[in-house]
Design a protein around this motif. Structure first.
Motif, PDB file in Angstrom:
ATOM      1  N   GLU A   1    -108.178  32.765 -10.506  1.00 14.30           N
ATOM      2  CA  GLU A   1    -108.635  33.850 -10.875  1.00 14.30           C
ATOM      3  C   GLU A   1    -109.916  35.299  -9.828  1.00 14.30           C
ATOM      4  O   GLU A   1    -109.273  36.282  -9.849  1.00 14.30           O
ATOM      5  N   PHE A   2    -109.363  34.444  -8.543  1.00 16.60           N
ATOM      6  CA  PHE A   2    -110.239  34.994  -7.872  1.00 16.60           C
ATOM      7  C   PHE A   2    -109.345  35.520  -7.019  1.00 16.60           C
ATOM      8  O   PHE A   2    -109.553  36.788  -6.513  1.00 16.60           O
ATOM      9  N   VAL A   3    -108.466  34.511  -6.506  1.00 15.82           N
ATOM     10  CA  VAL A   3    -107.407  35.207  -5.165  1.00 15.82           C
ATOM     11  C   VAL A   3    -106.247  36.740  -7.195  1.00 15.82           C
ATOM     12  O   VAL A   3    -106.636  37.610  -6.194  1.00 15.82           O
ATOM     13  N   ASP A   4    -106.706  36.157  -7.524  1.00 18.29           N
ATOM     14  CA  ASP A   4    -106.242  38.124  -8.765  1.00 18.29           C
ATOM     15  C   ASP A   4    -107.315  38.926  -8.533  1.00 18.29           C
ATOM     16  O   ASP A   4    -106.622  40.042  -8.784  1.00 18.29           O
ATOM     17  N   ARG A   5    -108.410  38.552  -8.922  1.00 15.83           N
ATOM     18  CA  ARG A   5    -109.682  39.902  -8.767  1.00 15.83           C
ATOM     19  C   ARG A   5    -109.707  40.357  -7.273  1.00 15.83           C
ATOM     20  O   ARG A   5    -109.501  41.501  -7.111  1.00 15.83           O
ATOM     21  N   MET A   6    -109.375  39.612  -5.754  1.00 18.32           N
ATOM     22  CA  MET A   6    -109.075  40.109  -5.067  1.00 18.32           C
ATOM     23  C   MET A   6    -107.906  41.383  -4.423  1.00 18.32           C
ATOM     24  O   MET A   6    -108.171  42.271  -3.952  1.00 18.32           O
ATOM     25  N   ARG A   7    -106.860  41.311  -5.385  1.00 12.71           N
ATOM     26  CA  ARG A   7    -105.559  42.199  -5.678  1.00 12.71           C
ATOM     27  C   ARG A   7    -106.515  43.691  -5.050  1.00 12.71           C
ATOM     28  O   ARG A   7    -106.528  44.538  -5.178  1.00 12.71           O
ATOM     29  N   HIS A   8    -107.299  43.970  -6.353  1.00 15.67           N
ATOM     30  CA  HIS A   8    -108.156  45.160  -6.711  1.00 15.67           C
ATOM     31  C   HIS A   8    -109.555  45.551  -4.874  1.00 15.67           C
ATOM     32  O   HIS A   8    -109.140  46.473  -4.962  1.00 15.67           O
ATOM     33  N   VAL A   9    -109.553  44.164  -4.862  1.00 20.20           N
ATOM     34  CA  VAL A   9    -110.374  44.332  -3.109  1.00 20.20           C
ATOM     35  C   VAL A   9    -109.416  45.053  -1.649  1.00 20.20           C
ATOM     36  O   VAL A   9    -110.416  45.722  -1.216  1.00 20.20           O
ATOM     37  N   GLN A  10    -108.521  44.005  -2.382  1.00 17.93           N
ATOM     38  CA  GLN A  10    -107.634  44.898  -1.153  1.00 17.93           C
ATOM     39  C   GLN A  10    -107.265  46.883  -1.274  1.00 17.93           C
ATOM     40  O   GLN A  10    -106.834  47.021   0.092  1.00 17.93           O
TER      41      GLN A  10
END
Length: 541
Positions: free
Chosen positions: A445-454
């Motif tokens: 889930e963290f990796v998925d949410r970090m797409r928005h941070v990217q």
């Protein structure tokens, strides 16, 4: 006289400078429509492609100058930029008038001077949009934008008819002369206006090219803005057919003179003015995406009707509907792009929107002229109607993103990075590394949410971005991104982050191991500057 209620559509007119500029712009817009009629009418004896080049000459400068104009409007005194544009357009229109009166105005010179007028409009556009928050209260910006649309369409309702009458009675030279004089009113108001010194941006150390690339990066990495641009691109080619072919419909199909052509354009303007007041209720009932689909469908019906009518009054009625559809779609798109752009990139983002809008018209107009010359005007209008129907159907596949998910309000939530030395603004590139510690059950889930941070990092200045998992400590994730200079990274800290960026960061950090916080380091490229002093540099964003 009692002041207008805050939610009144007329409330911004209570602001003295806004009111004066609105009136001056109404006169200027009337002059511009008069000039368009005069220019197109002078070329009606030539081919359809040559007539449609008037629209291209007016719109093409935006393709060439929109982005530089946006940078200029974000970096320099917008009042001065607007004054330069006004006086440049006075000179170009005055030259058109002199040449028309002396009989020396050839088609090539007419198109060249029309192109120069388009350059002035391109320079003016982003600066004009960006000064609105300085003229009215923030809560009235929506009404101010609606009044701008009313202004343009009132001019569209009056200018063409007046221009056609003047051309018929006295010749095209007088419409060019009136247009030249019309710019002086706006210039006079700008000369009297004393803009607050605090509102004038300092040029700073960001170069023009760096500012240009920063605006481009923001738009490219902002899905909400990109979707507005896509919807604009899908609507404009079909819409451009109306403006490109209407002079030919007036003269060849309906056998009208210049006054009759002005009446047709006035019908479009009248429909748009009526639509401006009906639009808030329409959008409340339908929503933004359904308004776009309905507007494109209605416009397709108008194009099909113009392909079949042979008498003026049915065409006038159809063009009233065209004005309603045109303002419904374009005001929805304009409002969408305004609400999705942060203050620091607003003029540059609007410049990209103007580039797509005007550039689409500039490229489509000569194509429609060539199709009309080859297949006939009726077939050309029917092809444009089919494209409009495809645009309406595509709204379900590519709708505007929900505006509630996008908050461009500034959010300076990063603390100043504590360094052991004082880098110069031009030092760089700068490699920023952020270490996150994530429990095993949250990693996917963290990796998925970090797409928005990217997306956030790239919008605000990152040239590259990556997220890596430590092979020795699987709970340790290393985020890296490269920024071109220390000045760019400081801009991320100070002005570029938004409430949406903060929300994306907070959603990702909800998944970190309890009691941990991101650990941030800043590393400088030693090949492009002096070696750094010894010691660690660690901070927390």
């Amino acid at each position: 006289m009692p002041s207008k209620p805050p939610d009144s559509p007329w409330a911004p007119l209570a602001a003295r400078v806004f009111r004066a500029l609105w009136i001056a712009q109404l006169v200027s817009n009337v002059g511009s429509w008069m000039q368009t009629v005069g220019a197109q009418w002078l070329l009606l004896g030539d081919s359809a492609a040559l007539v449609t080049l008037v629209q291209t000459a007016s719109s093409l400068p935006v393709v060439l100058l929109a982005l530089p104009s946006g940078v200029i409007a974000d970096r320099f005194d917008r009042r001065s930029v607007l004054l330069v544009a006004q006086f440049a357009m006075v000179a170009a229109s005055g030259a058109l008038a002199v040449l028309a009166f002396t009989g020396a105005l050839t088609p090539a010179v007419l198109l060249a001077l029309t192109f120069l007028l388009g350059c002035g409009t391109a320079l003016m556009g982003p600066a004009w949009q960006a000064i609105q928050p300085e003229l009215v209260e923030r809560g009235q910006l929506g009404q101010a934008a609606a009044l701008g649309a009313v202004n343009m369409n009132l001019a569209r309702a009056v200018g063409p008819a007046l221009g056609g009458a003047v051309v018929a009675a006295a010749g095209a030279g007088w419409v060019f002369a009136f247009n030249a004089a019309s710019y002086l009113g706006t210039a006079a108001v700008l000369l009297v206006w004393r803009r607050p010194r605090a509102a004038i941006p300092a040029a700073g150390h960001e170069g023009l090219m760096a500012a240009l690339h920063a605006g481009r990066r923001y738009v490219w990495n902002a899905p909400g803005v990109r979707r507005v641009l896509l919807r604009t691109l899908l609507f404009i080619p079909g819409g451009a057919a109306l403006w490109a072919l209407l002079p030919l419909t007036a003269s060849r199909t309906l056998a009208l003179g210049s006054g009759g052509y002005g009446l047709l354009l006035a019908a479009v303007g009248a429909g748009a003015v009526a639509g401006a007041f009906a639009l808030p209720r329409i959008r409340r009932l339908l929503g933004a995406n359904a308004t776009l689909a309905a507007g494109a469908s209605l416009f397709a019906g108008v194009l099909a009707a113009l392909a079949t009518v042979r008498t003026p009054w049915p065409a006038v009625i159809a063009l009233l509907a065209a004005g309603l559809a045109w303002i419904g779609v374009l005001s929805t798109l304009n409002a969408a792009v305004q609400t999705r752009l942060p203050a620091w990139a607003r003029a540059r983002g609007l410049a990209v929107y103007l580039l797509v809008f005007q550039g689409g018209q500039a490229l489509a107009a000569p194509l429609w002229g060539a199709v009309a010359d080859g297949l006939g005007q009726r077939a050309c209008l029917l092809i444009a109607a089919a494209l409009m129907l495809l645009s309406a159907a595509s709204v379900r596949r590519w709708p505007l993103h929900d505006a509630d998910r996008i908050n461009p309000a500034p959010s300076a939530h990063w603390p100043a990075p504590p360094l052991v030395f004082d880098p110069g603004e031009a030092d760089g590139p700068v490699l920023v590394c952020v270490v996150h510690r994530v429990p095993a059950h949250h990693r996917a889930e963290f990796v998925d949410r970090m797409r928005h941070v990217q997306g956030s990092r790239r919008r605000t200045g990152a040239l590259t971005w990556g997220l890596f998992q430590d092979g020795n400590e699987p709970e340790r994730f290393i985020e890296t991104y490269l920024v071109a200079s220390w000045a760019e990274h400081l801009a991320q800290h100070d002005v570029r982050l938004t409430a949406t960026d903060r929300a994306h960061e907070e959603r990702a950090r909800e998944l970190l191991a309890p009691g941990t916080a991101p650990e941030v380091t800043h590393a400088f490229d030693t090949s492009s500057g002096p070696a750094l002093p010894e010691g660690q540099n660690r901070s927390v964003h």
